[in-house]
Enzyme design. Structure first.
Site, PDB file in Angstrom:
ATOM      1  N   ASN A  47       0.847  -1.191   0.000  1.00 58.41           N
ATOM      2  CA  ASN A  47       0.000   0.000   0.000  1.00 58.41           C
ATOM      3  C   ASN A  47       0.882   1.241   0.000  1.00 58.41           C
ATOM      4  OD1 ASN A  47      -2.588   1.603   0.719  1.00 58.41           O
ATOM      5  ND2 ASN A  47      -1.131   2.220   2.301  1.00 58.41           N
ATOM      6  N   GLU A  48       0.656   2.118  -0.946  1.00 52.95           N
ATOM      7  CA  GLU A  48       1.385   3.397  -0.998  1.00 52.95           C
ATOM      8  C   GLU A  48       2.852   3.197  -0.626  1.00 52.95           C
ATOM      9  OE1 GLU A  48      -0.714   6.601   0.948  1.00 52.95           O
ATOM     10  OE2 GLU A  48      -2.438   6.344  -0.366  1.00 52.95           O
ATOM     11  N   GLU A  93      -8.600   3.548  -2.650  1.00 53.68           N
ATOM     12  CA  GLU A  93      -8.817   4.577  -1.616  1.00 53.68           C
ATOM     13  C   GLU A  93      -9.335   5.815  -2.315  1.00 53.68           C
ATOM     14  OE1 GLU A  93      -5.698   5.357   1.231  1.00 53.68           O
ATOM     15  OE2 GLU A  93      -5.191   3.224   1.360  1.00 53.68           O
TER      16      GLU A  93
HETATM   17  O1  AHR Z   1      -7.099   6.249   4.522  1.00 47.80           O
HETATM   18  C1  AHR Z   1      -6.099   6.825   5.301  1.00 47.80           C
HETATM   19  C2  AHR Z   1      -4.709   6.637   4.722  1.00 47.80           C
HETATM   20  O2  AHR Z   1      -4.605   7.318   3.515  1.00 47.80           O
HETATM   21  C3  AHR Z   1      -4.310   5.240   4.362  1.00 47.80           C
HETATM   22  O3  AHR Z   1      -3.861   4.502   5.453  1.00 47.80           O
HETATM   23  C4  AHR Z   1      -3.191   5.471   3.399  1.00 47.80           C
HETATM   24  O4  AHR Z   1      -3.049   4.423   2.474  1.00 47.80           O
HETATM   25  C5  AHR Z   1      -3.573   6.786   2.732  1.00 47.80           C
HETATM   26  O5  AHR Z   1      -2.509   7.662   2.686  1.00 47.80           O
END
Ligand code: AHR
Length: 501
Positions: free
Chosen positions: A175-176, A309
């Protein structure tokens, strides 16, 4: 001026299916998203089934949630699954370093999450830890969840109370990872991602091969970072037999400019409303850019986009822990939800998964809770009204509504989207974005329209525990007129109707 709008629905053209998974949710170990929002524990006075609160489950069932992404977010790249299995009193207590620095008890782990998903009738979207975990750890987790029998991990799962394997239809590979997931360059991420894609084997025979195989989602870009998508796609286009992926992610939050997010969730006016609507509509531009990169390497559209997201990220509720990302949810957020869902539907050829951030108590939530109290947000109502679009066939629409202006800023007045469900019924979504002026829409070729409309006294109207129905859907119907059916849309409203000839 004549404010009425003609919306032509083309039911003869066979559009792509609007995958039900674009209505997915995201539940991270963050603030009270899990603890308090979903999990209250078996001994809680709040009614629950095996620790999972009953009121929340009942409300979520009505949304037909197709998948829940868990355990993060940033939390996922610090999550070690073994911390969340076995006797609860022996589980490791750690600090949630990303979100508020509070203790994380690990009381809600794999078994509890899968139980929650089953209780709401949803599927699991599991994000594995690439940032601080190993491929061996991720591989063992998937085996623990999906192996049928006779492996040591399957026996351990059975000993922990679940002999039957679970299904894991969607798997996030990190993730990211350019940021909280390990600050990796795109090249470095690609090398890691390939190993994880190689070794995270799903042991459910139906989810191993073929069209129903587990969808592995690589990390793509966030808003304006293009390099991850480019490098992932380049690697995939020359990949060898041992690894594969099925999709690439895109993250985009509606912030209205600046960081950290500072736009208020209540007490705003038309300027702020227009700022946020303008920002949210840029989702379309971002998808077009991501699609252009993917089309270069994958013209046959084998890989999907997972917007895993998205949503409004606003200033934290005054007095709350800023690390908990708690915010109110207004009529404006309902409009934002509808506009984004319409954009995903228009990109249904590639966008096949999306997860609003986040399900409960965090960012643009469906549900807010406080102790035993619970309230449904305007965003919840939009998701409920949009259920008929799940797996329906996209039908192109044509309309020219013009703009409304706030100072220099011009915002399209109306948005429309249509689809035909499996029974042949045509459904139309109509969003009157204008905060002040009502309008009417005529749909030629149809004679009846009936459904629901969500509107509110003001763009920043909210539901609270004391007044839970300020923003709630009401019945709406159209009137036959000329060669069509006409529906009167109130200002700042989202309408979903079924139309018939
Ligand atoms: O949704 C909040 C955060 O936003 C998540 O943990 C991250 O992946 C994004 O930066």
């Amino acid at each position: 001026k004549d404010a009425s709008v003609e919306v032509t629905v083309d039911t003869a053209t066979t559009g792509p299916v609007i995958d039900k998974h674009i209505f997915g949710q995201f539940a991270e170990h963050l603030g009270t998203g899990i603890y308090g929002g979903v999990w209250v524990g078996k001994d809680s006075p709040i009614p629950n089934v095996r620790g999972i609160r009953t009121d929340v489950v009942t409300a979520l069932k009505a949304l037909k949630v197709p998948n829940v992404r868990w355990p993060g977010g940033c939390f996922a790249d610090e999550y070690h699954w073994r911390d969340g299995i076995g006797p609860v009193d022996k589980r490791r207590v750690q600090i949630n370093t990303n979100w508020g620095g509070v203790p994380e008890s690990n009381a809600f782990g794999t078994h509890e999450f899968m139980d929650f998903a089953e209780q709401i009738g949803s599927e699991a979207y599991i994000s594995v830890n690439i940032g601080s975990g190993t491929a061996a750890e991720a591989s063992a987790w998937i085996e623990y969840m999906t192996a049928e029998k006779d492996t040591t991990l399957a026996k351990e799962r059975a000993a922990n109370g679940h002999p039957a394997p679970w299904k894991v239809p969607i798997l996030g590979l990190g993730n990211e990872n350019w940021g909280c997931g390990g600050a990796m360059s795109a090249d470095h991420y690609v090398e890691e991602m390939k190993r994880f894609a190689n070794f995270t084997r799903n042991f459910n025979p139906a989810q191993r091969e073929g069209a129903a195989r587990m969808k592995r989602i690589a990390v793509g870009w966030d808003s304006d970072k293009l390099d991850y998508t480019e490098e992932v796609m380049k690697a995939w286009s020359t990949h060898v037999y041992s690894w594969d992926i099925e999709g690439v992610s895109l993250h985009k939050y509606t912030v209205g400019g600046g960081w950290p997010p500072s736009r208020p969730s209540t007490g705003f006016g038309n300027d702020d409303y227009a700022l946020m609507i303008g920002d949210t509509l840029s989702m379309d531009t971002l998808l077009k850019k991501q699609k252009a990169i993917m089309d270069k390497y994958d013209p046959e559209k084998k890989l999907l986009i997972a917007v895993d997201e998205w949503g409004a990220w606003l200033a934290p509720t005054p007095g709350s822990n800023p690390g908990f990302l708690q915010q109110q949810n207004s009529m404006r957020d309902g409009v934002i939800a509808a506009l984004n869902l319409n954009i995903f539907a228009r990109h249904a050829d590639r966008v096949k998964i999306a997860n609003i951030a986040q399900m409960i108590n965090v960012l643009q939530a469906m549900i807010l809770t406080d102790g035993s109290k619970m309230v449904l947000t305007p965003t919840y109502h939009v998701f409920r009204m949009y259920v008929p679009f799940q797996d329906a066939q996209f039908a192109p629409v044509k309309f020219a509504s013009g703009d409304y202006a706030v100072g220099e800023r011009k915002i399209p007045r109306v948005d429309a989207m249509a689809a035909k469900d499996k029974s042949g019924q045509v459904w139309v979504s109509l969003v009157n974005v204008d905060p002040d002026a009502g309008t009417s829409v005529t749909i030629p070729g149809f004679r009846t329209a009936s459904g629901e409309v969500l509107t509110a006294p003001k763009v920043d109207s909210v539901n609270t525990f004391a007044a839970p129905s300020v923003v709630a859907p009401k019945a709406i119907s159209g009137k036959a007129s000329g060669n069509g059916v006409t529906i009167a849309l109130p200002p700042r409203s989202v309408t979903v109707v079924k139309v018939s000839k």
